[in-house]
Design a protein around this motif. Structure first.
Motif, mmCIF file in Angstrom:
data_model
loop_
_atom_site.group_PDB
_atom_site.id
_atom_site.type_symbol
_atom_site.label_atom_id
_atom_site.label_comp_id
_atom_site.label_asym_id
_atom_site.label_seq_id
_atom_site.Cartn_x
_atom_site.Cartn_y
_atom_site.Cartn_z
ATOM 1 N N ALA A 112 -4.601 6.228 2.883
ATOM 2 C CA ALA A 112 -5.942 6.570 2.450
ATOM 3 C C ALA A 112 -6.713 5.299 2.077
ATOM 4 C CB ALA A 112 -5.704 7.668 1.457
ATOM 5 N N ALA A 113 -6.176 4.479 1.243
ATOM 6 C CA ALA A 113 -7.026 3.274 0.772
ATOM 7 C C ALA A 113 -7.297 2.206 1.924
ATOM 8 C CB ALA A 113 -6.272 2.482 -0.366
ATOM 9 N N GLU A 114 -6.613 2.307 3.042
ATOM 10 C CA GLU A 114 -6.885 1.479 4.116
ATOM 11 C C GLU A 114 -7.940 2.073 4.726
ATOM 12 O OE1 GLU A 114 -2.529 -0.831 4.912
ATOM 13 O OE2 GLU A 114 -2.778 1.370 5.460
ATOM 14 N N LEU A 115 -8.077 3.395 4.856
ATOM 15 C CA LEU A 115 -9.062 4.185 5.617
ATOM 16 C C LEU A 115 -10.372 4.039 4.926
ATOM 17 C CD1 LEU A 115 -7.177 7.394 6.604
ATOM 18 C CD2 LEU A 115 -7.809 5.251 8.223
ATOM 19 N N VAL A 116 -10.487 4.030 3.654
ATOM 20 C CA VAL A 116 -11.470 4.041 2.975
ATOM 21 C C VAL A 116 -11.978 2.638 2.837
ATOM 22 C CG1 VAL A 116 -12.263 3.945 0.422
ATOM 23 C CG2 VAL A 116 -11.034 5.725 1.067
ATOM 24 N N ASP A 133 1.403 8.660 7.746
ATOM 25 C CA ASP A 133 1.764 7.232 8.326
ATOM 26 C C ASP A 133 0.533 6.230 8.116
ATOM 27 O OD1 ASP A 133 4.159 8.504 9.348
ATOM 28 O OD2 ASP A 133 3.179 9.174 10.987
ATOM 29 N N VAL A 134 0.676 5.034 8.791
ATOM 30 C CA VAL A 134 -0.355 4.164 8.541
ATOM 31 C C VAL A 134 -1.558 4.599 9.304
ATOM 32 C CG1 VAL A 134 -0.601 1.850 9.438
ATOM 33 C CG2 VAL A 134 1.743 2.281 8.570
ATOM 34 N N MET A 138 0.852 -1.285 -0.084
ATOM 35 C CA MET A 138 -0.304 0.002 0.099
ATOM 36 C C MET A 138 0.781 1.304 0.141
ATOM 37 S SD MET A 138 -3.601 0.881 0.660
ATOM 38 C CE MET A 138 -3.740 -0.775 0.436
ATOM 39 N N THR A 139 0.461 2.106 -0.833
ATOM 40 C CA THR A 139 1.448 3.256 -0.879
ATOM 41 C C THR A 139 0.983 4.410 0.083
ATOM 42 O OG1 THR A 139 1.838 2.799 -3.456
ATOM 43 C CG2 THR A 139 2.242 5.079 -2.483
ATOM 44 N N ARG A 140 1.753 4.766 0.743
ATOM 45 C CA ARG A 140 1.609 6.036 1.746
ATOM 46 C C ARG A 140 2.368 7.221 1.110
ATOM 47 N NH1 ARG A 140 1.752 1.542 3.745
ATOM 48 N NH2 ARG A 140 0.464 0.910 5.439
ATOM 49 N N THR A 141 1.734 8.444 1.128
ATOM 50 C CA THR A 141 2.205 9.681 0.628
ATOM 51 C C THR A 141 2.734 10.380 2.019
ATOM 52 O OG1 THR A 141 0.531 9.768 -1.047
ATOM 53 C CG2 THR A 141 1.807 11.761 -0.467
ATOM 54 N N PRO A 142 4.216 10.719 2.073
ATOM 55 C CA PRO A 142 5.118 11.200 3.109
ATOM 56 C C PRO A 142 4.197 12.873 3.142
ATOM 57 C CG PRO A 142 6.492 10.659 1.831
ATOM 58 C CD PRO A 142 5.279 10.255 1.065
ATOM 59 N N PRO A 143 3.779 13.249 4.520
ATOM 60 C CA PRO A 143 4.249 12.713 5.418
ATOM 61 C C PRO A 143 3.127 11.951 6.290
ATOM 62 C CG PRO A 143 3.423 14.927 5.744
ATOM 63 C CD PRO A 143 3.128 14.691 4.372
#
Length: 116
Positions: A12-16, A8-9, A1-6
């Motif tokens: 966005a996709a995981e939250l959705v 963290d875990v 899963m790609t995270r956009t700095p800054p």
């Protein structure tokens, strides 16, 4: 899963996905009528957002490459070139358009049957 700095875990996709799962498992079984319908719509929209987050960057790169191969900068220029007959009818245009439609379907409705 790609995270956009800054950030963290979780990403966005995981939250959705977590909100979509909550609506599917906790809310949908507990509601009826209009609220049930709108809950299903929300679940579908969140699925589309998940897929766009996941697939969008690669799709955008492929689309940009297709546009460049046709000699146009963006969709507006492509539409103008088609209207004005500036693009050769050699199959490259149809391939680019088909690829764009397939990308949209992968996000909007991945279960929609497409011809290979």
């Amino acid at each position: 899963m790609t995270r956009t700095p800054p950030h963290d875990v979780p990403a966005a996709a995981e939250l959705v996905a977590a909100v979509r799962d909550f609506l599917e498992t906790d809310v949908l079984p507990a509601v009826e009528g209009r609220v049930r319908y709108h809950t299903r719509v929300a679940i579908n929209v969140l699925g589309m957002v998940e897929r766009e987050i996941e697939l969008g960057p690669a799709q955008a790169e492929r689309h940009a490459a297709s546009l460049a191969a046709l000699g146009v900068a963006d969709d507006a220029e492509l539409a103008a070139a088609v209207r004005e007959g500036r693009l050769a009818d050699d199959g490259a245009l149809m391939a680019a358009l088909e690829q764009a439609v397939r990308a949209k379907l992968e996000v909007a409705n991945p279960g929609y049957p497409t011809r290979e």
